[in-house]
Design a protein around this motif. Structure first.
Motif, mmCIF file in Angstrom:
data_model
loop_
_atom_site.group_PDB
_atom_site.id
_atom_site.type_symbol
_atom_site.label_atom_id
_atom_site.label_comp_id
_atom_site.label_asym_id
_atom_site.label_seq_id
_atom_site.Cartn_x
_atom_site.Cartn_y
_atom_site.Cartn_z
ATOM 1 N N MET A 1 0.831 -1.210 0.000
ATOM 2 C CA MET A 1 0.000 0.000 0.000
ATOM 3 C C MET A 1 0.864 1.259 0.000
ATOM 4 S SD MET A 1 -3.107 1.004 -0.071
ATOM 5 C CE MET A 1 -4.099 2.460 0.220
ATOM 6 N N ALA A 2 1.905 1.250 0.864
ATOM 7 C CA ALA A 2 2.795 2.409 0.955
ATOM 8 C C ALA A 2 3.546 2.631 -0.351
ATOM 9 C CB ALA A 2 3.781 2.219 2.116
ATOM 10 N N VAL A 3 3.975 1.502 -0.993
ATOM 11 C CA VAL A 3 4.699 1.606 -2.269
ATOM 12 C C VAL A 3 3.785 2.176 -3.341
ATOM 13 C CG1 VAL A 3 5.875 0.295 -4.068
ATOM 14 C CG2 VAL A 3 6.229 -0.288 -1.654
ATOM 15 N N ARG A 4 2.527 1.740 -3.318
ATOM 16 C CA ARG A 4 1.562 2.231 -4.309
ATOM 17 C C ARG A 4 1.299 3.728 -4.128
ATOM 18 N NH1 ARG A 4 -3.928 -1.017 -4.508
ATOM 19 N NH2 ARG A 4 -2.374 -2.666 -4.859
ATOM 20 N N MET A 5 1.189 4.162 -2.877
ATOM 21 C CA MET A 5 0.959 5.585 -2.609
ATOM 22 C C MET A 5 2.160 6.423 -3.031
ATOM 23 S SD MET A 5 -2.062 6.169 -1.501
ATOM 24 C CE MET A 5 -1.804 7.827 -0.892
ATOM 25 N N THR A 6 3.375 5.894 -2.769
ATOM 26 C CA THR A 6 4.595 6.614 -3.165
ATOM 27 C C THR A 6 4.663 6.766 -4.676
ATOM 28 O OG1 THR A 6 5.754 5.714 -1.230
ATOM 29 C CG2 THR A 6 7.109 6.627 -2.999
ATOM 30 N N ALA A 7 4.340 5.695 -5.392
ATOM 31 C CA ALA A 7 4.349 5.748 -6.855
ATOM 32 C C ALA A 7 3.301 6.730 -7.368
ATOM 33 C CB ALA A 7 4.091 4.349 -7.418
ATOM 34 N N TYR A 8 2.149 6.750 -6.690
ATOM 35 C CA TYR A 8 1.082 7.675 -7.095
ATOM 36 C C TYR A 8 1.539 9.122 -6.935
ATOM 37 C CZ TYR A 8 -3.180 10.443 -6.728
ATOM 38 O OH TYR A 8 -4.126 11.412 -6.889
ATOM 39 N N TRP A 9 2.177 9.429 -5.789
ATOM 40 C CA TRP A 9 2.629 10.800 -5.548
ATOM 41 C C TRP A 9 3.730 11.209 -6.535
ATOM 42 C CZ3 TRP A 9 0.147 14.415 -3.270
ATOM 43 C CH2 TRP A 9 -0.752 14.134 -2.250
ATOM 44 N N LYS A 10 4.641 10.280 -6.820
ATOM 45 C CA LYS A 10 5.704 10.596 -7.787
ATOM 46 C C LYS A 10 5.108 10.897 -9.161
ATOM 47 C CE LYS A 10 9.507 8.002 -5.682
ATOM 48 N NZ LYS A 10 10.454 6.860 -5.852
ATOM 49 N N LYS A 11 4.150 10.075 -9.570
ATOM 50 C CA LYS A 11 3.504 10.278 -10.857
ATOM 51 C C LYS A 11 2.736 11.598 -10.880
ATOM 52 C CE LYS A 11 0.306 8.004 -14.065
ATOM 53 N NZ LYS A 11 -0.571 6.808 -14.295
ATOM 54 N N ASN A 12 2.087 11.912 -9.771
ATOM 55 C CA ASN A 12 1.311 13.157 -9.684
ATOM 56 C C ASN A 12 2.217 14.381 -9.743
ATOM 57 O OD1 ASN A 12 -1.282 14.454 -9.289
ATOM 58 N ND2 ASN A 12 -0.531 15.040 -7.268
ATOM 59 N N ILE A 13 3.369 14.313 -9.052
ATOM 60 C CA ILE A 13 4.312 15.436 -9.048
ATOM 61 C C ILE A 13 4.900 15.647 -10.435
ATOM 62 C CG2 ILE A 13 6.545 16.218 -8.157
ATOM 63 C CD1 ILE A 13 5.818 14.875 -5.500
ATOM 64 N N VAL A 14 5.258 14.536 -11.116
ATOM 65 C CA VAL A 14 5.823 14.652 -12.461
ATOM 66 C C VAL A 14 4.796 15.250 -13.423
ATOM 67 C CG1 VAL A 14 6.684 13.338 -14.437
ATOM 68 C CG2 VAL A 14 7.483 12.795 -12.137
ATOM 69 N N ARG A 15 3.541 14.840 -13.279
ATOM 70 C CA ARG A 15 2.504 15.316 -14.184
ATOM 71 C C ARG A 15 2.182 16.789 -13.968
ATOM 72 N NH1 ARG A 15 -2.974 11.971 -14.265
ATOM 73 N NH2 ARG A 15 -1.507 10.453 -15.136
ATOM 74 N N HIS A 16 2.182 17.232 -12.697
ATOM 75 C CA HIS A 16 1.803 18.614 -12.374
ATOM 76 C C HIS A 16 2.978 19.383 -11.776
ATOM 77 C CE1 HIS A 16 -2.360 17.388 -13.064
ATOM 78 N NE2 HIS A 16 -2.201 16.395 -12.194
ATOM 79 N N TRP A 17 4.168 19.182 -12.328
ATOM 80 C CA TRP A 17 5.359 19.799 -11.729
ATOM 81 C C TRP A 17 5.309 21.317 -11.765
ATOM 82 C CZ3 TRP A 17 8.505 23.047 -14.443
ATOM 83 C CH2 TRP A 17 8.368 23.059 -15.841
ATOM 84 N N GLN A 18 4.605 21.892 -12.758
ATOM 85 C CA GLN A 18 4.519 23.356 -12.827
ATOM 86 C C GLN A 18 3.791 23.916 -11.599
ATOM 87 O OE1 GLN A 18 3.390 21.289 -15.185
ATOM 88 N NE2 GLN A 18 4.061 21.894 -17.249
ATOM 89 N N LEU A 19 2.699 23.262 -11.214
ATOM 90 C CA LEU A 19 1.947 23.721 -10.038
ATOM 91 C C LEU A 19 2.773 23.579 -8.773
ATOM 92 C CD1 LEU A 19 -1.578 22.196 -10.824
ATOM 93 C CD2 LEU A 19 -0.819 24.544 -11.161
ATOM 94 N N TYR A 20 3.492 22.452 -8.653
ATOM 95 C CA TYR A 20 4.323 22.245 -7.475
ATOM 96 C C TYR A 20 5.468 23.255 -7.425
ATOM 97 C CZ TYR A 20 1.942 17.916 -6.239
ATOM 98 O OH TYR A 20 1.005 16.998 -5.845
ATOM 99 N N ALA A 21 5.972 23.634 -8.586
ATOM 100 C CA ALA A 21 7.052 24.626 -8.629
ATOM 101 C C ALA A 21 6.553 25.991 -8.157
ATOM 102 C CB ALA A 21 7.613 24.727 -10.051
ATOM 103 N N ILE A 22 5.328 26.335 -8.558
ATOM 104 C CA ILE A 22 4.752 27.615 -8.135
ATOM 105 C C ILE A 22 4.504 27.624 -6.632
ATOM 106 C CG2 ILE A 22 2.730 29.121 -8.340
ATOM 107 C CD1 ILE A 22 2.510 28.222 -11.263
ATOM 108 N N VAL A 23 3.949 26.514 -6.114
ATOM 109 C CA VAL A 23 3.620 26.432 -4.689
ATOM 110 C C VAL A 23 4.879 26.367 -3.835
ATOM 111 C CG1 VAL A 23 2.523 24.962 -2.942
ATOM 112 C CG2 VAL A 23 1.380 25.369 -5.114
ATOM 113 N N SER A 24 5.964 25.819 -4.374
ATOM 114 C CA SER A 24 7.183 25.625 -3.581
ATOM 115 C C SER A 24 7.779 26.934 -3.084
ATOM 116 C CB SER A 24 8.233 24.875 -4.409
ATOM 117 O OG SER A 24 8.640 25.657 -5.532
ATOM 118 N N VAL A 25 7.596 28.026 -3.843
ATOM 119 C CA VAL A 25 8.179 29.317 -3.435
ATOM 120 C C VAL A 25 7.517 29.848 -2.157
ATOM 121 C CG1 VAL A 25 8.604 31.706 -4.124
ATOM 122 C CG2 VAL A 25 8.877 29.861 -5.786
#
Length: 307
Positions: A1-25
């Protein structure tokens, strides 16, 4: 379950990296300037030594707090701080509410915008400039107040700027002039959401303007009033430093010395950093407790609360 959640978050970050970059500041800004400085709270429980640094200074427990509670300045500065805060709260908040209600009743939109502009404009005046205006106007020797008293034959006018009994009124009413227009904007925004059909029904029923205010407008902005009141209660011991310090002088010190100016003088002028941090921690803890108490009472006796 934990591995699946980690993979999901990695995939989500890669897909929406622009939003995460904006929020990171802003997140990085919040962490660096709001959370990292919290490590300095330990100074309140230490005897700070600049040579040994924050981490190497010896622990003294609650010594700094005991010194503050036993200080002869403890009750005077608490009393002054509470007086200014409560005075500001019970004058400033009703003033903003009354202005918003009055402007909401104005039918001429052009006149309404002009009034809003003139009442909102003082908010953009800096504290330093505001205090400078106060000094120019109320100076007993060279100010407008001194000149007018001289014209009527008063050669030795009362020094309002140095009168301890006048300090709180000077502080509060100058804030009313500067901040009421800005405070009214929040209530005007809440009033803009009132259903116009309520006013139509009230007019058909023959309700007067006062009745419409009491039965439509005030209930509409009551949640906003409660939320802002809770937040103001949490800041009862956090009177603004700049304005108090600039209006402060040796003659009105008995009523103008508050926690913020006391911490500044102890911490930076006398370089007793540990004691100043202890006073600041005490201030924050009291504000935190007051917010919870005010929120509990609001939730118990009304349908609105902060959390």
């Amino acid at each position: 379950m934990a591995v699946r959640m980690t993979a999901y978050w990695k995939k989500n970050i890669v897909r929406h990296w622009q939003l995460y970059a904006i929020v990171s500041v802003p997140v990085a800004f919040l962490i660096i300037f709001n959370y990292v400085p919290l490590l300095g709270i330990q100074l309140a429980f230490k005897e700070f030594n600049p040579v040994q640094g924050i981490w190497g200074s010896p622990w003294v427990g609650g010594k700094q707090f005991a010194m503050f509670f036993e200080s002869p300045f403890f009750w005077p500065i608490i009393k002054n701080t509470l007086l200014l805060s409560v005075y500001s709260l019970f004058i400033g908040a009703p003033a903003a509410i009354l202005l918003a209600l009055a402007m909401n009743e104005v039918g001429n939109q052009r006149f309404k915008k002009v009034v809003q502009m003139f009442t909102y404009a003082p908010y953009f005046i800096s504290t330093v400039v505001l205090v400078g205006i106060i000094n120019i106007v109320l100076s007993p020797s060279t100010g407008l107040y001194g000149q007018l008293t001289g014209l009527v034959g008063i050669t030795d006018p009362i020094d309002i700027l140095g009168d301890p009994s006048a300090f709180s009124s000077l502080f509060v009413w100058s804030a009313v002039w500067q901040e009421t227009g800005y405070g009214a904007v929040v209530y005007l925004a809440a009033l803009s959401g009132v259903n116009p059909e309520l006013y139509e029904a009230a007019r058909i029923d023959g309700a007067t303007r006062l009745k419409k205010i009491f039965h439509i407008d005030l209930p509409a902005i009551r949640p906003t009033i409660i939320i802002l009141f809770i937040m103001a209660i949490g800041g009862l011991l956090s009177v603004g430093f700049e304005k108090v310090f600039l209006l402060q002088n040796i003659m009105n010190l008995s009523t103008s010395e508050v926690i913020s100016t006391y911490v500044y003088k102890i911490g930076l002028v006398h370089m007793n950093y540990s004691f100043a941090v202890a006073v600041g921690v005490f201030n924050s803890v009291i504000g935190f407790v007051l917010i919870f108490i005010a929120n509990f009472l609001a939730r118990k006796y009304s349908d609105s609360s902060l959390f």
